[in-house]
Design an enzyme around this catalytic site. Structure first.
Site, PDB file in Angstrom:
ATOM      1  N   LYS A  22     -16.744 -38.890 -58.740  1.00  0.00           N
ATOM      2  CA  LYS A  22     -16.761 -38.206 -57.446  1.00  0.00           C
ATOM      3  C   LYS A  22     -15.422 -37.547 -57.231  1.00  0.00           C
ATOM      4  CE  LYS A  22     -18.477 -37.089 -53.508  1.00  0.00           C
ATOM      5  NZ  LYS A  22     -18.170 -35.679 -53.925  1.00  0.00           N
ATOM      6  N   GLN A  31      -7.718 -39.360 -57.777  1.00  0.00           N
ATOM      7  CA  GLN A  31      -9.032 -39.583 -57.155  1.00  0.00           C
ATOM      8  C   GLN A  31      -9.587 -40.971 -57.495  1.00  0.00           C
ATOM      9  OE1 GLN A  31     -10.299 -36.343 -55.708  1.00  0.00           O
ATOM     10  NE2 GLN A  31     -11.377 -37.758 -54.378  1.00  0.00           N
ATOM     11  N   LYS A  37      -7.850 -43.351 -55.023  1.00  0.00           N
ATOM     12  CA  LYS A  37      -8.233 -42.973 -53.654  1.00  0.00           C
ATOM     13  C   LYS A  37      -9.654 -43.443 -53.370  1.00  0.00           C
ATOM     14  CE  LYS A  37      -7.676 -38.595 -52.839  1.00  0.00           C
ATOM     15  NZ  LYS A  37      -7.814 -37.140 -52.532  1.00  0.00           N
ATOM     16  N   LYS A  73     -12.708 -34.792 -61.179  1.00  0.00           N
ATOM     17  CA  LYS A  73     -12.242 -33.567 -60.516  1.00  0.00           C
ATOM     18  C   LYS A  73     -12.576 -32.389 -61.412  1.00  0.00           C
ATOM     19  CE  LYS A  73      -9.979 -32.613 -56.685  1.00  0.00           C
ATOM     20  NZ  LYS A  73      -9.817 -33.407 -55.448  1.00  0.00           N
ATOM     21  N   GLY A  96     -15.889 -30.015 -52.463  1.00  0.00           N
ATOM     22  CA  GLY A  96     -14.889 -28.963 -52.326  1.00  0.00           C
ATOM     23  C   GLY A  96     -13.471 -29.471 -52.533  1.00  0.00           C
ATOM     24  N   ASP A  97     -12.568 -28.529 -52.659  1.00  0.00           N
ATOM     25  CA  ASP A  97     -11.119 -28.760 -52.648  1.00  0.00           C
ATOM     26  C   ASP A  97     -10.546 -27.376 -52.297  1.00  0.00           C
ATOM     27  OD1 ASP A  97      -9.081 -31.039 -53.604  1.00  0.00           O
ATOM     28  OD2 ASP A  97      -8.255 -29.143 -54.284  1.00  0.00           O
ATOM     29  N   THR A 121     -11.233 -34.843 -43.747  1.00  0.00           N
ATOM     30  CA  THR A 121      -9.935 -35.071 -44.389  1.00  0.00           C
ATOM     31  C   THR A 121      -8.820 -35.021 -43.346  1.00  0.00           C
ATOM     32  OG1 THR A 121     -10.840 -34.013 -46.354  1.00  0.00           O
ATOM     33  CG2 THR A 121      -8.479 -34.432 -46.344  1.00  0.00           C
ATOM     34  N   ASN A 146      -8.898 -25.872 -44.429  1.00  0.00           N
ATOM     35  CA  ASN A 146      -9.764 -26.895 -43.814  1.00  0.00           C
ATOM     36  C   ASN A 146      -9.006 -28.164 -43.414  1.00  0.00           C
ATOM     37  OD1 ASN A 146     -11.356 -29.545 -44.871  1.00  0.00           O
ATOM     38  ND2 ASN A 146     -12.616 -28.297 -43.529  1.00  0.00           N
ATOM     39  N   SER A 188     -17.714 -37.897 -47.831  1.00  0.00           N
ATOM     40  CA  SER A 188     -18.631 -37.442 -48.883  1.00  0.00           C
ATOM     41  C   SER A 188     -19.539 -38.591 -49.312  1.00  0.00           C
ATOM     42  CB  SER A 188     -17.850 -36.948 -50.104  1.00  0.00           C
ATOM     43  OG  SER A 188     -17.451 -35.612 -49.944  1.00  0.00           O
TER      44      SER A 188
HETATM   45  N1  GLU Z   1     -11.193 -32.714 -52.648  1.00  0.00           N
HETATM   46  C1  GLU Z   1     -11.201 -33.847 -51.765  1.00  0.00           C
HETATM   47  C2  GLU Z   1     -10.176 -34.862 -52.226  1.00  0.00           C
HETATM   48  O1  GLU Z   1      -9.154 -34.491 -52.732  1.00  0.00           O
HETATM   49  C3  GLU Z   1     -12.583 -34.412 -51.510  1.00  0.00           C
HETATM   50  C4  GLU Z   1     -13.418 -34.723 -52.689  1.00  0.00           C
HETATM   51  C5  GLU Z   1     -14.869 -35.120 -52.367  1.00  0.00           C
HETATM   52  O2  GLU Z   1     -15.287 -35.087 -51.210  1.00  0.00           O
HETATM   53  O3  GLU Z   1     -15.543 -35.487 -53.319  1.00  0.00           O
HETATM   54  O4  GLU Z   1     -10.322 -36.047 -52.066  1.00  0.00           O
END
Ligand code: GLU
Length: 449
Positions: A94, A115, A118, A130, A169-170, A214, A245, A381
């Site tokens: 994810k 990630q 996190k 990612k 997204g990112d 976020t 965002n 998410s």
């Molecule tokens: N891009 C976001 C992050 O850095 C969200 C990633 C997601 O929702 O999967 O955590």
């Protein structure tokens, strides 16, 4: 400058560096985690025996592909697409997709590595991954963005799915891009698999609060850090870098909690509005009209725009970097502390350089690193995935309440872990150690795979 690693960790670090030459952002993210892990290996010798660090640092799978597309004049362009499936110990991979000209393997791997931890901190069943492309959406027409997204998904669809890998997204990827990619995935697979992507539109399986998550989450995290210090956002003068965002919904929540955001930015310059930013105007310019932040000054008399300015030179009490990696260096950090900043919460991924982090930790201000502070996006998410799996949709109030609980829980776990590992109030240690232990235990449980 950097903290010493034990001989054993230094040897592991050097070996990983050699295997991944030139990926400087990945090296930086890796080193930051390793600096926290010394005491963990003492407490859990099995992690060293099973070579958990070496395994965690090697992505399970890396996909790199060609993305050809045609612009509105018919000219052919070739971009490079990436998906790094880093770790699936806790759930399907994810993590977001970033579309930005700076994207190369080193950026995708630093983001994917962050990630993993996190996502573990959210307490939800999601692994780490990612992806993205060096495509630059800036100045492209809607049709060009659509053709690019369709071409990107024409390769990516084979590797993603509700139970395998769930992108979102990112930077450079928002609701519009997710929509085009979802449409193409549906067309290629003949399946309505809502859970394959998150950050979807509200009319086809998206979750309320995902757009805000976020920024809201990062603000909740800072609020918790302030509470520990018997303080709050009330009356605080704040800076939020960026104007995308994450920045927009950070500003919104800070204003709801009684703080005043006096500046934001984009890659060209800084907008300063001493009366507090007019968020409706920022939203109109950025979300609706997709313009540059410079244009804000044309609508508010007291606002000023500083082309090429450095937002961190403006005195503030709370700073929330929400633009991109390495946007606060050692000098910026020292200036923030000198000017009276008491809390920093990272909405962006790895926005502070190692030198900057050291300044914040030495000054003992409240410093919330991205992998804890900005986990609200990916956590929501995961809530979108839950709603998709049960074919349900929750109210805004309920979803925001869940986000708030998750952020408070992340804060508590990080704080308690920092105490347990002898560094009370050091959220870098707290986040790295708590995230790592959770993933490492699962990996041990799965055997050597
Ligand atoms: N891009 C976001 C992050 O850095 C969200 C990633 C997601 O929702 O999967 O955590």
């Amino acid at each position: 400058m950097a903290t010493q690693l034990s001989e054993k960790l230094e040897a592991i670090y050097q070996k990983i560096l050699q295997r991944n030459p030139g990926e400087t952002e990945f090296h930086q993210a890796l080193r930051e985690v390793l600096e926290s892990l010394g005491p963990v290996l003492v407490k859990y010798p099995e992690f060293a025996d099973r070579k958990i660090i070496e395994r965690i640092a090697e992505p399970e799978r890396q996909i790199i592909f060609r993305v050809p597309w045609q612009d509105d004049r018919g000219e052919v362009h070739i971009n490079r697409g990436f998906r790094v499936q880093f770790n699936s110990a806790l759930g399907p991979y994810k993590g977001g997709l970033r579309f930005h000209p700076s994207v190369y393997l080193g950026i995708v791997k630093f983001l994917g590595f962050e990630q993993i931890f996190k996502n573990a901190l959210t307490g939800l069943p999601i692994g780490g991954g990612k992806g993205g492309s060096d495509f630059d959406p800036k100045g492209k027409s809607d049709n060009e963005v659509m053709r690019f997204c369709q071409s990107f998904m024409t390769e990516l669809w084979r590797y993603v799915g509700e139970y395998t890998d769930v992108p979102a997204g990112d930077i450079g990827v928002g609701g519009r891009e997710i929509g085009y990619m979802f449409g193409q995935f549906k067309r290629l697979t003949s399946r309505y698999e809502a859970g394959v992507l998150t950050g979807k539109g509200l009319d086809y399986g998206g979750s309320l609060v995902r757009t805000e998550a976020t920024g809201y989450g990062a603000t909740f995290f800072v609020d918790e850090m302030l509470k520990v210090r018997k303080d709050s956002f009330e009356g605080k003068r704040c800076l939020v870098s960026g104007s995308g965002n994450v920045a927009i919904y950070t500003i919104e929540k800070i204003h709801q909690l009684g703080g005043t955001v006096v500046a934001c930015s984009d890659s060209n310059g800084v907008i300063v509005d001493e009366k507090g930013l007019d968020l409706a105007l920022v939203k109109q310019l950025k979300e609706v009209e997709r313009r540059r932040i410079k244009d804000y000054a044309g609508y508010r008399k007291q606002a000023r725009y500083v082309e090429g300015g450095n937002i961190w030179e403006i005195p503030c009490q709370v700073a929330m970097p929400s633009a991109t990696q390495n946007e606060i260096n050692g000098k910026d950090a020292a200036l923030l502390v000198k000017n009276g900043c008491v809390a920093v919460g990272e909405g962006a991924n790895m926005p502070t350089t190692p030198e900057g982090i050291k300044v914040f930790l030495d000054a003992r201000i409240a410093y919330g690193p991205g992998k804890a502070a900005n986990a609200g996006g990916v956590a929501t998410s995961a809530l979108e995935m839950q709603q998709n799996a049960t074919r349900d949709s929750w109210t805004f109030e309920y979803t925001e309440k869940r986000l708030g609980e998750i952020m408070r829980n992340i804060h508590r776990v990080c704080y308690e872990t920092s105490e347990e590992f002898g560094a009370p109030g050091n959220y870098v240690v707290g986040a790295n150690v708590a995230g790592f232990i959770k993933v490492a235990k699962a990996m041990v449980g799965h055997g050597l795979i």
